[in-house]
Motif scaffolding. Sequence first.
Motif, PDB file in Angstrom:
ATOM      1  N   PRO A   1       9.601  10.093 -15.766  1.00 17.76           N
ATOM      2  CA  PRO A   1       8.283  10.303 -15.139  1.00 17.76           C
ATOM      3  C   PRO A   1       8.246  11.496 -14.191  1.00 17.76           C
ATOM      4  O   PRO A   1       7.188  11.822 -13.680  1.00 17.76           O
ATOM      5  CB  PRO A   1       8.053   8.989 -14.373  1.00 17.76           C
ATOM      6  N   MET A   2       9.395  12.146 -13.940  1.00 11.12           N
ATOM      7  CA  MET A   2       9.411  13.269 -12.999  1.00 11.12           C
ATOM      8  C   MET A   2       8.461  14.382 -13.434  1.00 11.12           C
ATOM      9  O   MET A   2       7.914  15.112 -12.592  1.00 11.12           O
ATOM     10  CB  MET A   2      10.826  13.829 -12.843  1.00 11.12           C
ATOM     11  N   PHE A   3       8.230  14.538 -14.741  1.00 12.40           N
ATOM     12  CA  PHE A   3       7.327  15.588 -15.204  1.00 12.40           C
ATOM     13  C   PHE A   3       5.885  15.268 -14.806  1.00 12.40           C
ATOM     14  O   PHE A   3       5.175  16.112 -14.261  1.00 12.40           O
ATOM     15  CB  PHE A   3       7.448  15.750 -16.722  1.00 12.40           C
ATOM     16  N   GLN A   4       5.466  14.028 -15.084  1.00 11.46           N
ATOM     17  CA  GLN A   4       4.114  13.630 -14.695  1.00 11.46           C
ATOM     18  C   GLN A   4       3.968  13.614 -13.171  1.00 11.46           C
ATOM     19  O   GLN A   4       2.906  13.940 -12.642  1.00 11.46           O
ATOM     20  CB  GLN A   4       3.783  12.254 -15.278  1.00 11.46           C
ATOM     21  N   SER A   5       5.046  13.224 -12.456  1.00 13.93           N
ATOM     22  CA  SER A   5       4.994  13.224 -10.995  1.00 13.93           C
ATOM     23  C   SER A   5       4.709  14.618 -10.457  1.00 13.93           C
ATOM     24  O   SER A   5       4.046  14.779  -9.432  1.00 13.93           O
ATOM     25  CB  SER A   5       6.321  12.713 -10.418  1.00 13.93           C
ATOM     26  N   ALA A   6       5.226  15.627 -11.144  1.00 11.86           N
ATOM     27  CA  ALA A   6       5.014  17.018 -10.715  1.00 11.86           C
ATOM     28  C   ALA A   6       3.702  17.591 -11.242  1.00 11.86           C
ATOM     29  O   ALA A   6       3.406  18.759 -10.993  1.00 11.86           O
ATOM     30  CB  ALA A   6       6.188  17.883 -11.180  1.00 11.86           C
ATOM     31  N   GLY A   7       2.931  16.767 -11.965  1.00 10.22           N
ATOM     32  CA  GLY A   7       1.662  17.250 -12.501  1.00 10.22           C
ATOM     33  C   GLY A   7       1.811  18.128 -13.719  1.00 10.22           C
ATOM     34  O   GLY A   7       0.899  18.899 -14.060  1.00 10.22           O
ATOM     35  N   ILE A   8       2.958  18.041 -14.393  1.00  9.04           N
ATOM     36  CA  ILE A   8       3.213  18.859 -15.582  1.00  9.04           C
ATOM     37  C   ILE A   8       2.603  18.196 -16.809  1.00  9.04           C
ATOM     38  O   ILE A   8       2.725  16.985 -17.008  1.00  9.04           O
ATOM     39  CB  ILE A   8       4.734  19.044 -15.801  1.00  9.04           C
ATOM     40  N   ARG A   9       1.959  18.987 -17.649  1.00 14.42           N
ATOM     41  CA  ARG A   9       1.390  18.476 -18.904  1.00 14.42           C
ATOM     42  C   ARG A   9       2.421  18.637 -20.025  1.00 14.42           C
ATOM     43  O   ARG A   9       2.977  19.722 -20.211  1.00 14.42           O
ATOM     44  CB  ARG A   9       0.102  19.211 -19.245  1.00 14.42           C
ATOM     45  N   LEU A  10       2.671  17.552 -20.767  1.00 14.76           N
ATOM     46  CA  LEU A  10       3.670  17.556 -21.831  1.00 14.76           C
ATOM     47  C   LEU A  10       2.995  17.632 -23.192  1.00 14.76           C
ATOM     48  O   LEU A  10       2.048  16.895 -23.477  1.00 14.76           O
ATOM     49  CB  LEU A  10       4.514  16.276 -21.773  1.00 14.76           C
ATOM     50  N   PHE A  11       3.511  18.510 -24.050  1.00 17.21           N
ATOM     51  CA  PHE A  11       3.026  18.620 -25.419  1.00 17.21           C
ATOM     52  C   PHE A  11       4.225  18.566 -26.362  1.00 17.21           C
ATOM     53  O   PHE A  11       5.228  19.253 -26.152  1.00 17.21           O
ATOM     54  CB  PHE A  11       2.241  19.921 -25.615  1.00 17.21           C
ATOM     55  N   GLY A  12       4.106  17.743 -27.394  1.00 13.89           N
ATOM     56  CA  GLY A  12       5.235  17.473 -28.273  1.00 13.89           C
ATOM     57  C   GLY A  12       5.398  18.477 -29.394  1.00 13.89           C
ATOM     58  O   GLY A  12       4.418  19.002 -29.936  1.00 13.89           O
ATOM     59  N   LEU A  13       6.670  18.715 -29.737  1.00 18.83           N
ATOM     60  CA  LEU A  13       7.042  19.524 -30.899  1.00 18.83           C
ATOM     61  C   LEU A  13       7.725  18.603 -31.898  1.00 18.83           C
ATOM     62  O   LEU A  13       8.797  18.062 -31.614  1.00 18.83           O
ATOM     63  CB  LEU A  13       8.004  20.642 -30.491  1.00 18.83           C
TER      64      LEU A  13
ATOM     65  N   HIS B   1       0.830  -1.209   0.000  1.00 16.84           N
ATOM     66  CA  HIS B   1       0.000   0.000   0.000  1.00 16.84           C
ATOM     67  C   HIS B   1       0.864   1.259   0.000  1.00 16.84           C
ATOM     68  O   HIS B   1       0.446   2.311  -0.500  1.00 16.84           O
ATOM     69  CB  HIS B   1      -0.913   0.007   1.222  1.00 16.84           C
ATOM     70  N   TYR B   2       2.040   1.155   0.590  1.00 21.24           N
ATOM     71  CA  TYR B   2       2.931   2.307   0.639  1.00 21.24           C
ATOM     72  C   TYR B   2       3.650   2.514  -0.695  1.00 21.24           C
ATOM     73  O   TYR B   2       3.731   3.641  -1.203  1.00 21.24           O
ATOM     74  CB  TYR B   2       3.956   2.145   1.758  1.00 21.24           C
ATOM     75  N   VAL B   3       4.212   1.435  -1.244  1.00 20.99           N
ATOM     76  CA  VAL B   3       5.009   1.593  -2.463  1.00 20.99           C
ATOM     77  C   VAL B   3       4.136   1.944  -3.662  1.00 20.99           C
ATOM     78  O   VAL B   3       4.634   2.468  -4.668  1.00 20.99           O
ATOM     79  CB  VAL B   3       5.836   0.320  -2.766  1.00 20.99           C
ATOM     80  N   GLU B   4       2.845   1.660  -3.570  1.00 17.38           N
ATOM     81  CA  GLU B   4       1.940   2.040  -4.660  1.00 17.38           C
ATOM     82  C   GLU B   4       1.412   3.457  -4.482  1.00 17.38           C
ATOM     83  O   GLU B   4       0.694   3.968  -5.330  1.00 17.38           O
ATOM     84  CB  GLU B   4       0.765   1.053  -4.733  1.00 17.38           C
ATOM     85  N   GLY B   5       1.750   4.098  -3.349  1.00 15.61           N
ATOM     86  CA  GLY B   5       1.302   5.455  -3.096  1.00 15.61           C
ATOM     87  C   GLY B   5       2.370   6.460  -3.453  1.00 15.61           C
ATOM     88  O   GLY B   5       3.269   6.204  -4.246  1.00 15.61           O
ATOM     89  N   GLY B   6       2.281   7.628  -2.830  1.00 15.42           N
ATOM     90  CA  GLY B   6       3.256   8.676  -3.112  1.00 15.42           C
ATOM     91  C   GLY B   6       2.942   9.391  -4.407  1.00 15.42           C
ATOM     92  O   GLY B   6       2.111   8.964  -5.205  1.00 15.42           O
TER      93      GLY B   6
END
Length: 479
Positions: free
Chosen positions: A216-228, A90-95
């Motif tokens: 995954p650090m971008f998604q972890s921070a809630g950042i939305r990625l858009f490709g160029l 339950h812990y390792v699947e959280g965060g």
Amino acid sequence: MWKPDRDSKQPLYQQIADYLEQRITLGELPPGSLLPSERKLAEQLGVNRSTVVQAYEIIRASGMVESMAGSGTRVCGHKWGMDPAPDWSHYVEGGTFLPNLPFMRRIRESVQSGEPFINLANGELAPELSPNKEIRTLMMTRPFNEPLGYGDPQGYVPLRMTITSFLHEQRGIPATDESILITSGSQQSLYLITQCLLSPGDAIAIENPSYCYSLPMFQSAGIRLFGLTIDEHGVNPDDIRALYKQHRIRMVFLNPNYQNPTGMVMNPIRRAEVLNCCEQLGIPIVEDDPFSLTSFDEDAPPPLKAMDRNGSVLYIGSLSKVAASGLRIGWMVAPQSVIRRLSDARQQMDFGLSIFPQWIAAHLLESSALNPHLERLRDSLRLRRDLMAEVLYSKLGGEVSFQLPKGGLNLWCKINEEIKDYRLLNNGIKNGVLFIPGSVFGTEPGFVRFSYARSSIEEIEPGIDKFAQALRDTLSIKK
């Protein structure tokens, strides 16, 4: 990976049982953990399946594990004779910090398994390409007299001063030691930017394909990625304007020289257009420049930061791709207000980087041995690139296509038939070779990134041979 001792008087099955019991007792295998199948564990340990069967029978009898038809063998929820451990699942699947992508975890697990893989996936220098001799000489000939307390969270001042001269001479970048932050490699720079300069929900633009997609650090921070989309000249400034209009992007992340993974070099006209575009829109550029000093045949184009007159570019560099990844030395050049903000965060994280690698890096960068090392490195990388290309042409000439990169550590290869990445990677692992499927970098399936820097030069041809077999095995499934 642990292996039973065949010279021990204790039977192999008992050694395996004791090892598993120890891991369960220490909580390394918490309640509910699924153990490997008998056949798979036997393959990993190099023993007969019957030996693993006996080991499982011992720990099953102890009450530590239970087996159910169709569900495998799992650690019991309550270990016999002991108080229940926390349910760590339950812990390792959280965060909020996401795990690595499945493909990257699969590759890492293969590397750590101890099996003899040829590693064409890892984007770092082989040991023989690092300046080990030069570093040993520095350590023997220069006395170390630095204090061993917590250092400046912005970085060791002599190193920052040396990087100031280094960037001016090698990359044409004007900087002062106050505008430089020393980081533990380029990825820490990216992490600090996502955590301190952006907010959850913010949108950023990145190249497609891009190494950033593998983090995954971008998604972890809630950042939305858009490709160029990248063409032969680099990204198109009109695409930046369109993304800004539609999503109000806050930053643009670029790797203009020998881009990872494609090896593309943004041409001078595009550089000026992109910089002008972002200045007009008032959005900063994060320029990641790890490969410029590996340029094979001519000097790499000046970085965007060298053209920056308004402080619009955050410039990231590193010694990982030109000296040694294990030094963990990177840097960021940015406006002083940004450096102060990130230094404050850095102090909260780790009180600053260890003085030892910073001291070594400072002396290496100012050493007369640096330029000869870089020349040898470029010659070695060019030789490896040419050998990999020659073998790919001879083994898979009609089945793959690619362009020779003029610098960097990687070759970006397109498979000319439709293919599923996960099958190709699985077959590569079965055949003893590791590489990175292109979809890790955000592109559609059917691309592969090979590194010609990590494995020895003697391994490149057999590595491509193994990949060719993996590709044939994968394509045969469609027929």
